[in-house]
Design a protein around this motif. Structure first.
Motif, PDB file in Angstrom:
ATOM      1  N   PHE A  37       6.971  -9.005 -11.441  1.00 31.71           N
ATOM      2  CA  PHE A  37       6.532  -7.519 -11.533  1.00 31.71           C
ATOM      3  C   PHE A  37       5.349  -7.077 -10.103  1.00 31.71           C
ATOM      4  N   LEU A  38       5.111  -7.304 -10.245  1.00 30.27           N
ATOM      5  CA  LEU A  38       3.171  -6.754 -10.054  1.00 30.27           C
ATOM      6  C   LEU A  38       3.497  -7.064  -8.524  1.00 30.27           C
ATOM      7  N   ARG A  39       3.852  -8.345  -7.826  1.00 34.13           N
ATOM      8  CA  ARG A  39       3.677  -8.948  -6.607  1.00 34.13           C
ATOM      9  C   ARG A  39       5.084  -7.875  -5.750  1.00 34.13           C
ATOM     10  N   VAL A  40       5.716  -7.286  -6.131  1.00 26.12           N
ATOM     11  CA  VAL A  40       7.446  -6.716  -6.272  1.00 26.12           C
ATOM     12  C   VAL A  40       6.074  -5.549  -6.241  1.00 26.12           C
ATOM     13  N   LEU A  41       5.402  -5.013  -6.727  1.00 26.85           N
ATOM     14  CA  LEU A  41       5.445  -3.609  -6.823  1.00 26.85           C
ATOM     15  C   LEU A  41       4.297  -2.941  -6.122  1.00 26.85           C
ATOM     16  N   PHE A  42       3.641  -3.889  -5.553  1.00 29.67           N
ATOM     17  CA  PHE A  42       2.446  -3.525  -4.631  1.00 29.67           C
ATOM     18  C   PHE A  42       2.595  -4.013  -3.278  1.00 29.67           C
ATOM     19  N   GLY A  43       3.753  -5.122  -3.109  1.00 31.36           N
ATOM     20  CA  GLY A  43       4.342  -5.200  -2.019  1.00 31.36           C
ATOM     21  C   GLY A  43       5.381  -4.170  -1.687  1.00 31.36           C
ATOM     22  N   ALA A  44       5.874  -3.084  -2.288  1.00 27.20           N
ATOM     23  CA  ALA A  44       6.636  -1.990  -1.530  1.00 27.20           C
ATOM     24  C   ALA A  44       5.356  -0.952  -1.935  1.00 27.20           C
ATOM     25  N   ILE A  45       4.196  -0.731  -2.764  1.00 31.03           N
ATOM     26  CA  ILE A  45       2.972  -0.001  -2.341  1.00 31.03           C
ATOM     27  C   ILE A  45       2.608   0.009  -1.390  1.00 31.03           C
ATOM     28  N   GLY A  46       2.172  -1.176  -0.586  1.00 29.91           N
ATOM     29  CA  GLY A  46       2.148  -1.845   0.538  1.00 29.91           C
ATOM     30  C   GLY A  46       2.543  -1.808   1.381  1.00 29.91           C
ATOM     31  N   LEU A  47       3.801  -1.567   1.695  1.00 29.69           N
ATOM     32  CA  LEU A  47       4.829  -0.633   2.939  1.00 29.69           C
ATOM     33  C   LEU A  47       4.820   0.040   2.972  1.00 29.69           C
ATOM     34  N   ALA A  48       5.064   1.429   1.322  1.00 27.35           N
ATOM     35  CA  ALA A  48       4.971   2.541   1.994  1.00 27.35           C
ATOM     36  C   ALA A  48       3.607   3.598   2.039  1.00 27.35           C
ATOM     37  N   CYS A  49       2.340   3.073   2.293  1.00 28.68           N
ATOM     38  CA  CYS A  49       1.414   2.853   2.774  1.00 28.68           C
ATOM     39  C   CYS A  49       0.905   3.197   4.414  1.00 28.68           C
ATOM     40  N   LEU A  50       1.411   1.911   4.221  1.00 24.66           N
ATOM     41  CA  LEU A  50       1.695   1.114   6.114  1.00 24.66           C
ATOM     42  C   LEU A  50       2.575   2.175   6.780  1.00 24.66           C
ATOM     43  N   LEU A  51       3.812   2.403   6.079  1.00 27.74           N
ATOM     44  CA  LEU A  51       4.592   3.426   6.955  1.00 27.74           C
ATOM     45  C   LEU A  51       4.371   5.032   7.048  1.00 27.74           C
ATOM     46  N   VAL A  52       3.602   5.405   5.702  1.00 31.13           N
ATOM     47  CA  VAL A  52       2.880   7.061   5.664  1.00 31.13           C
ATOM     48  C   VAL A  52       1.867   6.693   7.098  1.00 31.13           C
ATOM     49  N   MET A  53       0.865   6.060   7.602  1.00 31.70           N
ATOM     50  CA  MET A  53      -0.034   5.789   8.502  1.00 31.70           C
ATOM     51  C   MET A  53       0.124   5.763   9.722  1.00 31.70           C
ATOM     52  N   MET A  54       1.770   4.866  10.017  1.00 33.26           N
ATOM     53  CA  MET A  54       2.697   4.732  11.210  1.00 33.26           C
ATOM     54  C   MET A  54       2.946   6.238  11.107  1.00 33.26           C
ATOM     55  N   LYS A  55       3.246   7.245   9.989  1.00 36.60           N
ATOM     56  CA  LYS A  55       4.216   8.046  10.494  1.00 36.60           C
ATOM     57  C   LYS A  55       5.480   8.433  10.616  1.00 36.60           C
ATOM     58  N   SER A  56       6.086   6.530  10.129  1.00 39.27           N
ATOM     59  CA  SER A  56       7.016   6.590   9.907  1.00 39.27           C
ATOM     60  C   SER A  56       8.051   7.845   9.678  1.00 39.27           C
ATOM     61  N   THR A  57       9.352   8.096   9.524  1.00 42.26           N
ATOM     62  CA  THR A  57      10.150   9.259   8.633  1.00 42.26           C
ATOM     63  C   THR A  57      11.003   8.740   7.920  1.00 42.26           C
ATOM     64  N   PHE A  58      10.698   7.656   7.750  1.00 47.48           N
ATOM     65  CA  PHE A  58      11.783   7.012   6.565  1.00 47.48           C
ATOM     66  C   PHE A  58      12.992   7.029   5.860  1.00 47.48           C
ATOM     67  N   ARG A  59      13.639   6.671   7.940  1.00 46.36           N
ATOM     68  CA  ARG A  59      15.081   7.027   7.324  1.00 46.36           C
ATOM     69  C   ARG A  59      15.661   5.714   7.479  1.00 46.36           C
ATOM     70  N   PHE A  60      16.562   5.256   6.505  1.00 50.54           N
ATOM     71  CA  PHE A  60      16.775   4.566   6.329  1.00 50.54           C
ATOM     72  C   PHE A  60      18.968   4.872   7.166  1.00 50.54           C
ATOM     73  N   GLU A  61      18.955   5.179   8.033  1.00 47.74           N
ATOM     74  CA  GLU A  61      19.951   5.511   8.867  1.00 47.74           C
ATOM     75  C   GLU A  61      21.470   5.079   7.872  1.00 47.74           C
ATOM     76  N   GLY A  62      21.160   5.588   6.843  1.00 49.76           N
ATOM     77  CA  GLY A  62      22.540   5.078   5.811  1.00 49.76           C
ATOM     78  C   GLY A  62      22.896   3.677   5.732  1.00 49.76           C
ATOM     79  N   LYS A  63      21.845   2.991   5.058  1.00 45.86           N
ATOM     80  CA  LYS A  63      21.664   1.815   4.705  1.00 45.86           C
ATOM     81  C   LYS A  63      20.324   1.567   3.515  1.00 45.86           C
ATOM     82  N   PHE A  64      20.610   2.867   2.844  1.00 44.62           N
ATOM     83  CA  PHE A  64      19.572   3.021   1.876  1.00 44.62           C
ATOM     84  C   PHE A  64      20.072   2.106   0.710  1.00 44.62           C
ATOM     85  N   GLY A  65      21.315   2.199   0.308  1.00 48.16           N
ATOM     86  CA  GLY A  65      21.651   1.368  -0.475  1.00 48.16           C
ATOM     87  C   GLY A  65      21.337  -0.468  -0.639  1.00 48.16           C
ATOM     88  N   VAL A  66      22.488  -0.364   1.465  1.00 43.18           N
ATOM     89  CA  VAL A  66      22.472  -2.089   1.024  1.00 43.18           C
ATOM     90  C   VAL A  66      21.066  -2.705   1.270  1.00 43.18           C
TER      91      VAL A  66
END
Length: 297
Positions: A37-66
């Motif tokens: 659990f902690l592995r995937v939790l830190f994986g999600a946190i790390g990716l979120a931080c990376l996306l913020v630093m890269m100023k990504s828009t967190f757009r899933f283009e309608g593919k969030f569920g999949v």
């Protein structure tokens, strides 16, 4: 395949091979389910931080569920299955069974996704399994009901990996594509939500855990940030570039790296068959990923 594709394939194998080293440090102290659990939790946190630093828009283009569903299939459920197997199988068995991932991918691809399977690819899959067995040979084990459950759990995990590769192509690549960083973030978020109830149950009703261990936390964070966040970006990029079946051959390269890191960091000894097994694994990967001869016109 381009030279850069081969390089990313080897780099991904080296990173995921290191995950075995970090899990050997963390899982005995924190437990298998909390570590997963902690592995995937830190994986999600790390990716979120990376996306913020890269100023990504967190757009899933309608593919969030999949993307969430891919996380359950490609991370949450396999990690849980390997946790189950770890309580029932001797060391090395999971690594051997993990090498059946391309075989599972080939079977599922041929049966349900129209994948063309040549004799050369089948030969590569079988050769890779032989190489893995040589590298990770363990002592004989009595075939008990517990062992059978562990083996089935590993095969469920590898089937999930094989299925996820083709679903990524069908749900993501063939529907206009999606930034691999967003696919990786969405999948780890889905895996985190899936494993959360198991984590709560384990912490509430399992053995007491001593959490104040800096070295163990360093291993868990490395599992999340490097072996999950970074690794899944590379993996989903490879699926988009070279296809799911070729990407799955990374599982043949993981055990040699896992053994090598254990030798370098933990002082574990290499098996006598390591060199021969590693050569067979490299040959198997080449047989599957290299293009066949074009028929004469």
């Amino acid at each position: 395949m381009r030279p850069s594709d081969y390089s990313r394939l080897v780099l991904l194998a080296a990173i995921w091979g290191a995950s075995f080293l970090f899990m050997r440090i963390a899982a005995p102290e924190f437990g298998a389910v909390p570590t997963a659990f902690l592995r995937v939790l830190f994986g999600a946190i790390g990716l979120a931080c990376l996306l913020v630093m890269m100023k990504s828009t967190f757009r899933f283009e309608g593919k969030f569920g999949v993307a969430l569903m891919l996380g359950v299939i490609n991370s949450g459920l396999p990690f849980l299955m390997y946790c189950l197997a770890a309580t029932r199988l001797p060391a090395g068995y999971s690594a051997i069974l993990n090498a059946t991932t391309p075989l599972m991918g080939a079977l599922l691809g041929g049966l349900f996704f129209g994948e063309t399977l040549t004799l050369r690819k089948w030969g590569g899959v079988l050769s890779g399994i032989v190489g893995i067995i040589i590298i990770t040979t363990t002592a004989k084990t009595d075939v008990t009901g517990s062992v059978v459950i562990g083996v089935i759990a590993c095969l469920v995990a590898t089937a999930c990996y094989g299925l996820a590769g083709f679903l990524t192509r069908r749900w993501i690549s063939q529907r206009g594509g999606l930034d691999p960083k967003m696919v990786a973030f969405g999948s780890q978020l889905g895996a985190t939500l899936f494993l959360l109830p198991f984590f709560v149950g384990s912490v509430s009703h399992g053995p007491a855990i001593f959490w104040l261990q800096g070295g163990v936390w360093a291993s868990v964070i490395a599992l999340g940030l490097m072996c999950t966040a970074l690794a899944y970006i590379l993996y989903f990029r490879l699926i988009a570039d070279i296809g799911p079946l070729r990407s799955l051959t990374v599982t043949f390269l993981i055990p040699p790296f896992a053994v090598l890191w254990g030798y370098l960091v933990l002082g574990e000894t290499l098996s006598e068959g390591f060199g021969m097994g590693a050569l067979i694994v490299c040959l198997a990967v080449w047989m599957i990923v290299s293009p066949g001869k074009t028929p004469a016109q």
